[in-house]
Write an enzyme that holds these catalytic residues in place. Structure first.
Site, PDB file in Angstrom:
ATOM      1  N   LYS A 299      21.060  25.496 -38.658  1.00  0.00           N
ATOM      2  CA  LYS A 299      20.832  24.067 -38.400  1.00  0.00           C
ATOM      3  C   LYS A 299      19.415  23.615 -38.750  1.00  0.00           C
ATOM      4  O   LYS A 299      19.221  22.453 -39.098  1.00  0.00           O
ATOM      5  CB  LYS A 299      21.132  23.740 -36.936  1.00  0.00           C
ATOM      6  CG  LYS A 299      22.615  23.695 -36.616  1.00  0.00           C
ATOM      7  CD  LYS A 299      22.833  23.249 -35.186  1.00  0.00           C
ATOM      8  CE  LYS A 299      24.301  23.062 -34.886  1.00  0.00           C
ATOM      9  NZ  LYS A 299      24.536  22.476 -33.572  1.00  0.00           N
ATOM     10  N   ASP A 335      25.399  15.733 -33.386  1.00  0.00           N
ATOM     11  CA  ASP A 335      25.390  16.224 -32.006  1.00  0.00           C
ATOM     12  C   ASP A 335      24.851  15.130 -31.075  1.00  0.00           C
ATOM     13  O   ASP A 335      25.255  15.033 -29.916  1.00  0.00           O
ATOM     14  CB  ASP A 335      24.482  17.460 -31.869  1.00  0.00           C
ATOM     15  CG  ASP A 335      25.175  18.729 -32.369  1.00  0.00           C
ATOM     16  OD1 ASP A 335      26.413  18.758 -32.419  1.00  0.00           O
ATOM     17  OD2 ASP A 335      24.457  19.686 -32.719  1.00  0.00           O
TER      18      ASP A 335
HETATM   19  P1  NAP Z   1      19.024  28.114 -27.732  1.00  0.00           P
HETATM   20  O1  NAP Z   1      18.219  27.314 -28.677  1.00  0.00           O
HETATM   21  O2  NAP Z   1      19.070  29.584 -27.894  1.00  0.00           O
HETATM   22  O3  NAP Z   1      18.482  27.785 -26.252  1.00  0.00           O
HETATM   23  C1  NAP Z   1      18.934  28.509 -25.156  1.00  0.00           C
HETATM   24  C2  NAP Z   1      18.435  27.868 -23.855  1.00  0.00           C
HETATM   25  O4  NAP Z   1      19.044  28.601 -22.787  1.00  0.00           O
HETATM   26  C3  NAP Z   1      16.919  27.971 -23.655  1.00  0.00           C
HETATM   27  O5  NAP Z   1      16.475  26.886 -22.885  1.00  0.00           O
HETATM   28  C4  NAP Z   1      16.814  29.268 -22.843  1.00  0.00           C
HETATM   29  O6  NAP Z   1      15.667  29.331 -22.027  1.00  0.00           O
HETATM   30  C5  NAP Z   1      18.021  29.148 -21.940  1.00  0.00           C
HETATM   31  N1  NAP Z   1      18.454  30.414 -21.401  1.00  0.00           N
HETATM   32  C6  NAP Z   1      19.049  31.417 -22.082  1.00  0.00           C
HETATM   33  N2  NAP Z   1      19.326  32.442 -21.233  1.00  0.00           N
HETATM   34  C7  NAP Z   1      18.893  32.055 -20.003  1.00  0.00           C
HETATM   35  C8  NAP Z   1      18.913  32.664 -18.726  1.00  0.00           C
HETATM   36  N3  NAP Z   1      19.434  33.871 -18.523  1.00  0.00           N
HETATM   37  N4  NAP Z   1      18.414  31.970 -17.701  1.00  0.00           N
HETATM   38  C9  NAP Z   1      17.897  30.733 -17.879  1.00  0.00           C
HETATM   39  N5  NAP Z   1      17.843  30.104 -19.054  1.00  0.00           N
HETATM   40  C10 NAP Z   1      18.343  30.766 -20.114  1.00  0.00           C
HETATM   41  O7  NAP Z   1      20.545  27.648 -27.713  1.00  0.00           O
HETATM   42  P2  NAP Z   1      21.141  26.178 -28.067  1.00  0.00           P
HETATM   43  O8  NAP Z   1      21.435  26.093 -29.507  1.00  0.00           O
HETATM   44  O9  NAP Z   1      20.274  25.166 -27.437  1.00  0.00           O
HETATM   45  O10 NAP Z   1      22.567  26.243 -27.338  1.00  0.00           O
HETATM   46  C11 NAP Z   1      22.653  26.289 -25.925  1.00  0.00           C
HETATM   47  C12 NAP Z   1      24.095  26.087 -25.482  1.00  0.00           C
HETATM   48  O11 NAP Z   1      24.557  24.807 -25.883  1.00  0.00           O
HETATM   49  C13 NAP Z   1      25.083  27.097 -26.062  1.00  0.00           C
HETATM   50  O12 NAP Z   1      25.944  27.482 -25.008  1.00  0.00           O
HETATM   51  C14 NAP Z   1      25.847  26.287 -27.087  1.00  0.00           C
HETATM   52  O13 NAP Z   1      27.171  26.757 -27.259  1.00  0.00           O
HETATM   53  C15 NAP Z   1      25.845  24.915 -26.455  1.00  0.00           C
HETATM   54  N6  NAP Z   1      26.038  23.826 -27.450  1.00  0.00           N
HETATM   55  C16 NAP Z   1      27.109  22.991 -27.285  1.00  0.00           C
HETATM   56  C17 NAP Z   1      27.324  21.969 -28.177  1.00  0.00           C
HETATM   57  C18 NAP Z   1      28.536  21.069 -28.030  1.00  0.00           C
HETATM   58  O14 NAP Z   1      28.937  20.414 -29.006  1.00  0.00           O
HETATM   59  N7  NAP Z   1      29.109  20.993 -26.856  1.00  0.00           N
HETATM   60  C19 NAP Z   1      26.427  21.746 -29.237  1.00  0.00           C
HETATM   61  C20 NAP Z   1      25.314  22.600 -29.357  1.00  0.00           C
HETATM   62  C21 NAP Z   1      25.125  23.625 -28.435  1.00  0.00           C
HETATM   63  P3  NAP Z   1      14.284  30.013 -22.564  1.00  0.00           P
HETATM   64  O15 NAP Z   1      13.605  28.969 -23.388  1.00  0.00           O
HETATM   65  O16 NAP Z   1      13.560  30.391 -21.349  1.00  0.00           O
HETATM   66  O17 NAP Z   1      14.708  31.210 -23.385  1.00  0.00           O
END
Ligand code: NAP
Length: 498
Positions: A299, A335
């Site tokens: 992305k 998104d």
């Molecule tokens: P990302 O960039 O990897 O960010 C992950 C986030 O989760 C960060 O804030 C991270 O915190 C936090 N995190 C991970 N493990 C954790 C834990 N054990 N305890 C507390 N915080 C934790 O991922 P992303 O792309 O933003 O995606 C995140 C989620 O959104 C995924 O589940 C994805 O499937 C979903 N999503 C859904 C849609 C939709 O259309 N519905 C679209 C996009 C994404 P740190 O900064 O501390 O590591």
């Protein structure tokens, strides 16, 4: 044409399988090397027995290919070459329309004799080369070598190791099309070559059913029909797709191809497992693609390849949609509207106090969207420094000063309560397979919060179940996913309707 490779271990099962799929296929290939019974008998009887069964079931007959694939070519035949050639000869007198003969057979006298028997029997030769290890260095020369005999169908099945190989295969398609041949990229990376066979003019595409696939990357005839609407495609079809890695789990082909079908638009949407976005851009230009969805991990990496980006991409630092624009590509982030759609139906965000849990890639666009709509936002993240970077970026780029940050933990409960009109959960905590996890398990809902978890597998997370039980309005990530897909589809359909 769609060719079903039957991978059954017995003649009876092979016939049952071909009859069951008869309405979805145009040809059938007996992969005799996979049979576990007396081969002479099975090979000799398959064509007539199949035709009898098809007639009995009131189904049309279709052409048959005989193949006895050697182990070295990815097959299961491990007997002697002399015996294999004897079996092929048995087949040539048994009613097959095509026989698959490897290119090296042309080097030997028995191989050339087989070719002559095929010619006399009116059986067309598919002249094949299988490379299960990679892609030949000079594809054009290989195709020319396969095409030396007039009347034969050249077939090249090769194994792309990366998206650069996939590009080379697509670049070679005009050569195979001019010779009426078959070009197949095996494995997951090669799947687009199978799906685009009609668009690119390959003689046929192979598929198989059940767990025992005839070759890596084979799709089921039902998938070709129901998910892809494969038969609707042709040389004038505009190609769309999703690039990601991994990508085969994506539900997007199902969604976008269904919309194209329902709206009678000549578009076709295919998954591309891509390791380097630059290769995808070359492929997209070669295929004159209309657009693509972009998913993890590309992305951000796609942005330098775009000639235009809209403000949603700049704000989110991520692009999930690219669409052809003149000579270049325009990037959009759907998104953001996808996220806002179900939320703004439930609440006016102007002046609302919203907590965003998480500060990752998805959170960035979401916090931007909330602030743009006039909400006051508190970002709580495990790594508070990351939340601060997000706060700073939004202040510098957009002048948003209504974003507060804090550490994610029980000590944030009071702050959360005061930013509790809406709680948006954007971390991966609670996503399958860790469905019992809850990133704010320490927080008790008052029942007045709107709780939006952007995770969509599972559809209802533990956090959402807890919120519902407390009387909150709960919004699932499925709604965001649907919203972004609808917006993307609108963009793709608009391009197709021009
Ligand atoms: P990302 O960039 O990897 O960010 C992950 C986030 O989760 C960060 O804030 C991270 O915190 C936090 N995190 C991970 N493990 C954790 C834990 N054990 N305890 C507390 N915080 C934790 O991922 P992303 O792309 O933003 O995606 C995140 C989620 O959104 C995924 O589940 C994805 O499937 C979903 N999503 C859904 C849609 C939709 O259309 N519905 C679209 C996009 C994404 P740190 O900064 O501390 O590591």
């Amino acid at each position: 044409m769609i060719c079903l490779s039957v991978t059954s271990q017995s003649l009876e099962e092979a016939i049952r399988t071909a009859v069951a799929e008869a309405d979805r296929i145009d040809l059938v290939e007996l992969r005799a090397d996979l049979l576990r019974e007396e081969l002479s008998h099975a090979i000799a009887n398959f064509p007539d027995r199949l035709d009898d069964e098809l007639s009995r079931s009131g189904k049309r007959h279709f052409p048959k290919i005989l193949t006895i694939r050697r182990a070295a070519d990815g097959g299961a035949y491990d007997g002697s070459e002399a015996e294999r050639q004897r079996l092929l000869e048995v087949g040539l007198g048994s009613g097959y329309d095509y026989v698959d003969l490897e290119v090296d057979l042309r080097e030997s006298a028995p191989g050339r004799a087989l070719e002559e028997v095929a010619r006399l029997a009116g059986v067309r030769v598919i002249r094949s080369l299988h490379d299960t290890e990679g892609v030949p260095a000079d594809l054009e020369a290989t195709i020319a070598q396969l095409s030396e005999r007039a009347g034969e169908i050249p077939k090249l099945a090769i194994a792309p190791a990366n998206s650069a190989d996939l590009y080379r295969i697509f670049a070679a398609f005009p050569r195979i099309r001019d010779r009426g041949g078959i070009l197949v990229g095996m494995g997951t990376i090669g799947i687009p070559t199978r799906l685009l066979a009609r668009v690119l003019g390959s003689f046929l595409t192979y598929c198989s059913v059940g767990r025992r696939k005839a070759a890596p990357g084979h799709l089921e005839p039902e998938t070709l029909e129901q998910v892809y609407g494969y038969r609707r495609t042709g040389p004038s079809t505009r190609v769309f797709g999703v690039l990601g890695n991994p990508v085969m789990h994506s539900k997007s082909p199902d969604y976008h191809n269904r919309v194209f079908r329902e709206r009678s638009l000549n578009g076709f949407y295919v998954p591309f497992q891509i390791d380097d976005v630059a290769d995808f851009v070359r492929i997209a230009e070669l295929l004159d693609m209309g657009g693509a969805s972009v998913t993890l991990p590309h992305k951000s990496a796609v942005i330098p390849h775009l000639s235009e980006v809209d403000e949603t991409v700049e704000a989110a630092g991520a692009c999930n949609t690219v669409v052809r624009s003149g000579e270049g590509w325009r990037g959009v982030n759907t998104d953001i509207p996808g996220f806002l759609k179900p939320l703004t139906r439930a609440i006016s965000l102007s002046g609302a106090a919203v907590t965003v849990i998480g500060a990752g890639g998805a959170a960035r666009g979401i916090v931007y969207a909330l602030a743009r709509e006039g909400a006051r936002v508190l970002v709580l993240n495990r790594t508070v420094e990351r939340a601060r970077e997000l706060q700073q970026a939004l202040a510098e780029m957009h002048g948003f000063d209504a974003v507060e940050v804090g550490a994610l933990g029980p000590e944030a409960a009071d702050a959360l309560r005061s930013y509790g009109d809406v709680i948006v959960q954007t971390t991966s905590v609670g996503m399958a397979p860790n469905e019992e996890a809850d990133p704010i398990g320490w927080y008790s809902f008052s029942g007045r919060e709107i709780v939006y978890d952007i995770i969509y597998t599972p559809e209802t997370t533990r956090l959402l179940r807890r919120a519902q039980a407390a009387g909150c309005l709960a919004i699932s990530g499925t709604e965001m996913f649907r919203g972004q897909a609808e917006e993307q589809s609108r963009i793709f359909c608009e391009l197709l309707s021009r």
